[in-house]
Motif scaffolding. Structure first.
Motif, PDB file in Angstrom:
ATOM      1  N   ASN A  55       0.893  -1.295  -0.015  1.00 36.59           N
ATOM      2  CA  ASN A  55       0.118   0.001  -0.207  1.00 36.59           C
ATOM      3  C   ASN A  55       0.916   1.384   0.146  1.00 36.59           C
ATOM      4  OD1 ASN A  55      -2.432  -1.257  -0.190  1.00 36.59           O
ATOM      5  ND2 ASN A  55      -3.124  -0.898   1.952  1.00 36.59           N
ATOM      6  N   HIS A  59       0.201   3.448  -3.190  1.00 38.11           N
ATOM      7  CA  HIS A  59      -0.718   4.690  -2.842  1.00 38.11           C
ATOM      8  C   HIS A  59      -0.024   5.866  -2.180  1.00 38.11           C
ATOM      9  CE1 HIS A  59      -4.025   2.064  -3.819  1.00 38.11           C
ATOM     10  NE2 HIS A  59      -3.341   0.985  -2.774  1.00 38.11           N
ATOM     11  N   ASP A  80       3.574   6.647   6.496  1.00 43.70           N
ATOM     12  CA  ASP A  80       3.948   7.375   5.025  1.00 43.70           C
ATOM     13  C   ASP A  80       3.597   8.713   5.331  1.00 43.70           C
ATOM     14  OD1 ASP A  80       1.377   7.689   3.755  1.00 43.70           O
ATOM     15  OD2 ASP A  80       1.295   5.631   3.764  1.00 43.70           O
ATOM     16  N   SER A  97     -11.067  -0.016  -3.832  1.00 45.62           N
ATOM     17  CA  SER A  97      -9.618   0.297  -4.575  1.00 45.62           C
ATOM     18  C   SER A  97      -9.529   1.549  -5.230  1.00 45.62           C
ATOM     19  CB  SER A  97      -8.951  -0.944  -5.022  1.00 45.62           C
ATOM     20  OG  SER A  97      -7.773  -0.715  -5.578  1.00 45.62           O
ATOM     21  N   THR A  98      -8.438   2.327  -5.089  1.00 43.75           N
ATOM     22  CA  THR A  98      -8.366   3.278  -6.198  1.00 43.75           C
ATOM     23  C   THR A  98      -7.159   2.823  -6.957  1.00 43.75           C
ATOM     24  OG1 THR A  98      -6.885   4.570  -4.404  1.00 43.75           O
ATOM     25  CG2 THR A  98      -9.280   5.031  -4.513  1.00 43.75           C
ATOM     26  N   GLY A 109      -4.625  -4.307  -5.980  1.00 47.24           N
ATOM     27  CA  GLY A 109      -5.571  -3.524  -6.301  1.00 47.24           C
ATOM     28  C   GLY A 109      -7.096  -4.178  -6.219  1.00 47.24           C
ATOM     29  N   ALA A 110      -7.016  -5.271  -5.475  1.00 51.27           N
ATOM     30  CA  ALA A 110      -8.405  -5.965  -5.429  1.00 51.27           C
ATOM     31  C   ALA A 110      -8.989  -5.381  -4.160  1.00 51.27           C
ATOM     32  CB  ALA A 110      -8.152  -7.503  -5.035  1.00 51.27           C
ATOM     33  N   GLY A 111      -8.364  -4.532  -3.690  1.00 50.44           N
ATOM     34  CA  GLY A 111      -9.176  -4.020  -2.507  1.00 50.44           C
ATOM     35  C   GLY A 111      -9.266  -4.755  -1.195  1.00 50.44           C
ATOM     36  N   GLY A 113      -6.490  -5.688   0.493  1.00 48.96           N
ATOM     37  CA  GLY A 113      -5.254  -5.118   1.487  1.00 48.96           C
ATOM     38  C   GLY A 113      -5.613  -4.856   2.921  1.00 48.96           C
ATOM     39  N   LEU A 114      -6.252  -3.764   3.098  1.00 49.84           N
ATOM     40  CA  LEU A 114      -6.598  -3.307   4.524  1.00 49.84           C
ATOM     41  C   LEU A 114      -7.619  -4.422   5.139  1.00 49.84           C
ATOM     42  CD1 LEU A 114      -7.533   0.492   3.765  1.00 49.84           C
ATOM     43  CD2 LEU A 114      -5.420  -0.700   4.863  1.00 49.84           C
TER      44      LEU A 114
HETATM   45  N1  LIG Z   1      -0.779   4.211   2.922  1.00 52.97           N
HETATM   46  C1  LIG Z   1      -1.879   4.658   1.945  1.00 52.97           C
HETATM   47  N2  LIG Z   1      -1.843   5.808   1.630  1.00 52.97           N
HETATM   48  C2  LIG Z   1      -2.990   6.254   1.012  1.00 52.97           C
HETATM   49  N3  LIG Z   1      -4.224   5.756   0.585  1.00 52.97           N
HETATM   50  C3  LIG Z   1      -4.246   4.206   0.901  1.00 52.97           C
HETATM   51  C4  LIG Z   1      -3.069   3.835   1.824  1.00 52.97           C
HETATM   52  N4  LIG Z   1      -3.288   2.647   1.876  1.00 52.97           N
HETATM   53  C5  LIG Z   1      -4.574   2.186   1.156  1.00 52.97           C
HETATM   54  N5  LIG Z   1      -4.983   3.413   0.901  1.00 52.97           N
HETATM   55  C6  LIG Z   1      -6.365   3.642   0.266  1.00 52.97           C
HETATM   56  O1  LIG Z   1      -7.203   2.452   0.561  1.00 52.97           O
HETATM   57  C7  LIG Z   1      -7.617   1.736  -0.372  1.00 52.97           C
HETATM   58  C8  LIG Z   1      -7.819   0.307  -0.236  1.00 52.97           C
HETATM   59  O2  LIG Z   1      -6.664  -0.343   0.263  1.00 52.97           O
HETATM   60  P1  LIG Z   1      -6.495  -1.819   0.052  1.00 52.97           P
HETATM   61  O3  LIG Z   1      -7.431  -2.479   0.902  1.00 52.97           O
HETATM   62  O4  LIG Z   1      -5.167  -2.252   0.400  1.00 52.97           O
HETATM   63  O5  LIG Z   1      -6.806  -2.128  -1.279  1.00 52.97           O
HETATM   64  P2  LIG Z   1      -5.750  -1.746  -2.781  1.00 52.97           P
HETATM   65  O6  LIG Z   1      -4.582  -1.620  -2.292  1.00 52.97           O
HETATM   66  O7  LIG Z   1      -5.788  -3.396  -3.345  1.00 52.97           O
HETATM   67  O8  LIG Z   1      -6.557  -0.794  -3.614  1.00 52.97           O
HETATM   68  C9  LIG Z   1      -6.512   2.051  -1.614  1.00 52.97           C
HETATM   69  O9  LIG Z   1      -7.082   1.619  -2.920  1.00 52.97           O
HETATM   70  C10 LIG Z   1      -6.247   3.490  -1.300  1.00 52.97           C
HETATM   71  O10 LIG Z   1      -7.374   4.522  -2.105  1.00 52.97           O
END
Ligand SMILES: Nc1ncnc2c1ncn2[C@@H]1O[C@H](COP(=O)(O)OP(=O)(O)O)[C@@H](O)[C@H]1O
Ligand SMILES: [Mg+2]
Lengths: 143, 129
Positions: A55, A59, A80, A97-98, A109-111, A113-114
């Motif tokens: 991430n 991102h 970060d 996901s963005t 980018g499968a959304g 991760g978090l």
């Molecule tokens: N460290 C970060 N800084 C800024 N935005 C983040 C960060 N981590 C996650 N995001 C935002 O949260 C969204 C969801 O994250 P995540 O669940 O990891 O899915 P993915 O990374 O596949 O998009 C990301 O698409 C992004 O918009």
């Protein structure tokens, strides 16, 4: 190890190098095995940390990862100075996901991760300020 | 018990890096979205995917899968093979479709889910009766 002394590890996560992303997590996996942590906990910590690393690369143009080995828990702090997350609740949803297309083409980018970070940790907190950056703290209980 | 070597032989997989052929394969997972793999694959799985970029190796190592099988005729690049060697990841490829590979792996690992084996088991049961 003296009482109250914490073992800490610091890693810089390079924002430009997508292929080496994961180096910190792989190192932590090795360190944890050497320190005698269970394979199950090691797996949870290193996967959650990898998602955080990825991430920061995708991102936030990189950041830092710190691991604190405490008496009854392990703490991973991912920090970060990226764009921040405007709506944390939405970002936490599975599938949100963005990530841009070129990142998706690599299987990211499968959304998820978090959500993975939340599932694999015992406690997770996100502190994010738009335009300033994001700090995520993951806590893992050590039994 | 099914080892990585057994799996490779019975599925006629092409080997690109064999680090631990004796490793037991206890399950399987198919998927190309890496976060899904990290959320769902478990240690000891045979991971079937068409994704072949370098991050696959880190994901394989962190999830502790028994091996990676590139399906559908996808072949690894030199960088992937080098990473697999460096990180001790068993890496194979196959021209077969993901669906077919997974069906066969599933049949090998849980024989009772496999039609033939299930019939055999049923017959043995009736005979014993
Ligand atoms: N460290 C970060 N800084 C800024 N935005 C983040 C960060 N981590 C996650 N995001 C935002 O949260 C969204 C969801 O994250 P995540 O669940 O990891 O899915 P993915 O990374 O596949 O998009 C990301 O698409 C992004 O918009
Ligand atoms: Mg992510």
């Amino acid at each position: 190890m003296a009482e109250n002394e914490t073992l800490t590890f610091h890693f810089d996560v390079d924002g430009n190098d997508f292929t080496s992303a994961g180096e910190a997590s792989v190192k932590v996996k090795k360190l944890m095995r050497q320190l005698g942590f269970s394979p199950e906990l090691t797996r949870r910590v290193s996967i959650a940390m990898y998602e955080g690393e990825i991430n920061m690369v995708i991102h936030a143009n990189g950041g830092t990862a710190d691991v604190f080995v405490e008496e009854d828990c392990l703490r991973v702090v991912l920090s970060d100075e990226g764009p921040g997350i405007a709506d944390v609740e939405t970002a936490m949803q599975e599938g949100y996901s963005t990530a841009p297309d070129n990142i998706r083409a690599l299987g990211f980018g499968a959304g998820m991760g978090l959500p993975n970070m939340k599932n694999y940790s015992d406690e997770m907190s996100i502190d994010s300020v738009v335009g300033k950056g994001t700090t995520i703290v993951l806590k893992f209980k050590v039994s | 018990m099914i080892s990585v070597n057994d799996l490779a032989e019975r599925l006629a997989l092409k080997s690109h890096n064999l680090d631990d052929g004796e490793r037991e394969v206890t399950g399987g997972y198919a998927g190309d979205l890496l976060s899904w793999v990290m959320g769902r694959a478990v240690s000891g799985d045979a991971w079937v995917t068409i994704m072949s970029n370098i991050n696959v190796i880190a994901v394989a190592q962190l999830t502790d899968v028994a091996c990676v099988i590139l399906a559908e005729g996808v072949e690894p690049g030199e960088d992937l093979i080098a990473a697999a060697e460096m990180r001790g990841v068993n890496l194979f490829s196959s021209p077969e479709p993901t669906f077919a590979l997974c069906g066969r792996i599933h049949g090998m690992i849980s024989p009772h889910a496999d039609g033939e084996a299930a019939n055999e088991a049923a017959e043995a049961y009736t005979e014993a009766d």
